[in-house]
Design a protein around this motif. Structure first.
Motif, short mmCIF file in Angstrom:
data_model
loop_
_atom_site.label_atom_id
_atom_site.label_comp_id
_atom_site.label_asym_id
_atom_site.label_seq_id
_atom_site.Cartn_x
_atom_site.Cartn_y
_atom_site.Cartn_z
N CYS A 73 25.40 53.96 -32.17
CA CYS A 73 26.73 53.51 -32.55
C CYS A 73 27.40 54.63 -33.35
N PRO A 92 32.38 44.79 -33.87
CA PRO A 92 32.57 45.74 -32.78
C PRO A 92 31.76 47.01 -33.04
N HIS A 93 31.41 47.69 -31.97
CA HIS A 93 30.65 48.93 -32.09
C HIS A 93 31.15 49.95 -31.08
N HIS A 120 26.63 52.29 -39.19
CA HIS A 120 25.75 51.46 -38.36
C HIS A 120 24.60 52.28 -37.79
N MET A 132 21.31 51.49 -35.88
CA MET A 132 21.79 51.44 -34.49
C MET A 132 21.64 52.77 -33.78
N MET A 154 30.09 54.12 -35.23
CA MET A 154 30.51 53.68 -36.55
C MET A 154 29.33 54.11 -37.40
CU LIG Z 1 28.30 49.82 -34.80
#
Ligand SMILES: [Cu+2]
Length: 455
Positions: free
Chosen positions: A437, A386-387, A442, A447, A439
């Motif tokens: 992203c 998940p992101h 990431h 990302m 997170m």
């Molecule tokens: Cu992510």
């Protein structure tokens, strides 16, 4: 507890004057701080912004001076605020980092009331893990009718056996290619199981922010009557009843209305259930209330912010964003700094994810739009993870979803693995705006992209 009166104002210009100032001035100091979390060990060294909360008025120009008293450069991003591009605080893209010992002044006028946050946008994976963030509340001009207004800033920290932050494990490629850095200590408002005082039978506004690097949190509200009234700062056109639990990705915010039952007393837990063990995040400390009616009316919606109207408009600009990479993603190569690299070579450069085949910021934007144009981006999560996707300087809607029908706006949205969604927004202030992203490992590992808005 957040109340309008106990805010720490660093506004010297207000002292001795009851007249409304033309500019709201604030001072933020990036500095070391300590938390007394463990009775058996010395205080835990963190980084902070010198106060518990930043409070701003809507529509009044703000001038926020940030002093850097940390040993490292930094910058401050006003997450969710629609600010001029050069005030966005994205180090390396919209400004140079603020060097240790120097300061930087941010100027913008808060357009939207609601729950936001300010956080470091420089070496973010490390500086967020150290705690370099601050909840930011822009007050509605007319106070919303509730008995209590509580803030719930969720964070998970990684501490070692001496009670200090585990900094040695920062940068672990295993974590960067998986779900990101997970902590082993849950705090709410930087405290372990704080008490939120409420009266039995009262109605509370709960402003929830997930400030963790990568952990998606789930709050259990123990069957309380609750409604979502705002997402990422923006009011819902109609309050949405929750089913009693709330999943919140890093950087997302939810404003809830919660009714405390008239027969509650003592301490009642608020659980966080994202890990296998159910954790207690905080307690409601229920004190006897006045005679309140047991039956309440459903809450009203918050006054709308001046967000653009998207309904009935066709996109002027469209793009697709394909997310690939990460553990079990099978990404064989990607372009990093204009060079195609094998997965192994990428890993040497601490890259593991790609947007449209490019790891980390490309030279050219994902798309270019004129300010005022309607933009649509189809985002495809072709990874096993998940992101939480965040667009700087804009709020967007999820076109073709229930949430679009409900008129919900986001600046950050959680995408499940293999999920596809279409976001729509109106191109705002001219400049370069990050799309990444949240997170945050990431983002560091690839990302991230950007869009260009022209005048
Ligand atoms: Cu992510």
């Amino acid at each position: 507890m957040y109340t309008a009166t106990d805010n720490i104002r660093a506004d010297a210009s207000r002292a001795g004057s009851s007249k409304k100032q033309a500019v709201q001035q604030r001072l933020i100091t990036l500095e070391p701080e300590q938390a007394e979390w463990f009775s058996q060990s010395p205080p835990t060294d963190l980084w902070g912004m010198g106060q518990d909360i930043l409070e701003l008025e809507q529509h009044v120009p703000a001038e926020i001076t940030v002093r850097n008293r940390l040993p490292d450069p930094s910058s401050v991003h006003w997450h969710g605020m629609r600010v001029p591009n050069n005030m966005d605080g994205a180090s390396g893209l919209t400004q140079q980092a603020i060097e240790p010992g120097s300061s930087h002044t941010y100027r913008f006028t808060p357009r939207d009331a609601g729950t936001y946050w300010a956080h470091s946008h420089h070496n973010t994976y490390e500086q967020l893990a150290r705690g370099l963030y601050l909840p930011l509340i822009v007050e509605e001009s007319t106070p919303y009718p509730v008995d209590h207004d509580h803030l719930l800033v969720l964070d998970d920290w990684r501490v070692n056996s001496t009670g200090q932050l585990d900094l040695e494990s920062l940068g672990s490629m295993h974590e960067w290619t998986h779900g990101g850095r997970m902590g082993n200590l849950l705090t709410v408002n930087r405290e372990i199981t704080p008490r939120l005082q409420v009266e039995a039978g009262s109605r509370t506004r709960l402003r929830i922010l997930n400030a963790a690097n990568s952990r998606i949190m789930t709050l259990e509200l123990n069957g309380l009557q609750s409604w979502i009234i705002a997402k990422d700062g923006q009011p819902l056109t109609k309050p949405l009843k929750t089913n009693g639990s709330l999943t919140i990705a890093p950087a997302e915010r939810y404003d809830l209305i919660v009714d405390i039952p008239a027969d509650w007393q003592g301490e009642q837990p608020i659980y966080e259930t994202s890990s296998k063990t159910q954790l207690t995040g905080a307690f409601w400390q229920v004190i006897p209330g006045n005679e309140r009616s047991a039956v309440r009316q459903d809450p009203q919606s918050l006054p709308a912010n001046p967000v653009p109207v998207l309904q009935g408009k066709q996109p002027d600009q469209q793009a697709q964003l394909l997310m690939t990479g990460g553990a079990m993603g099978g990404m064989r190569s990607a372009v990093y700094r204009n060079t195609r690299m094998s997965a192994q070579k990428l890993s040497v450069n601490k890259q593991a994810w790609a947007f449209n085949g490019v790891a980390n910021l490309p030279d050219t934007p994902l798309l270019s739009a004129r300010s005022g144009e309607t933009v649509e981006i189809e985002i495809i999560n072709d990874t096993r993870w998940p992101h939480g996707m965040h667009l700087h300087g804009h709020h967007f809607q999820q076109h073709g979803s229930d949430r679009y029908e409900a008129g919900i706006w986001h600046d950050t949205v959680l995408m499940e693995k293999n999920e596809k969604l279409t976001i729509r927004f109106q191109a705002g202030e001219p400049g370069k705006w990050l799309l990444h992203c949240h997170m945050i490992e990431h983002q560091a590992a690839g990302m991230a992209t950007w869009i260009e808005v022209t005048a």
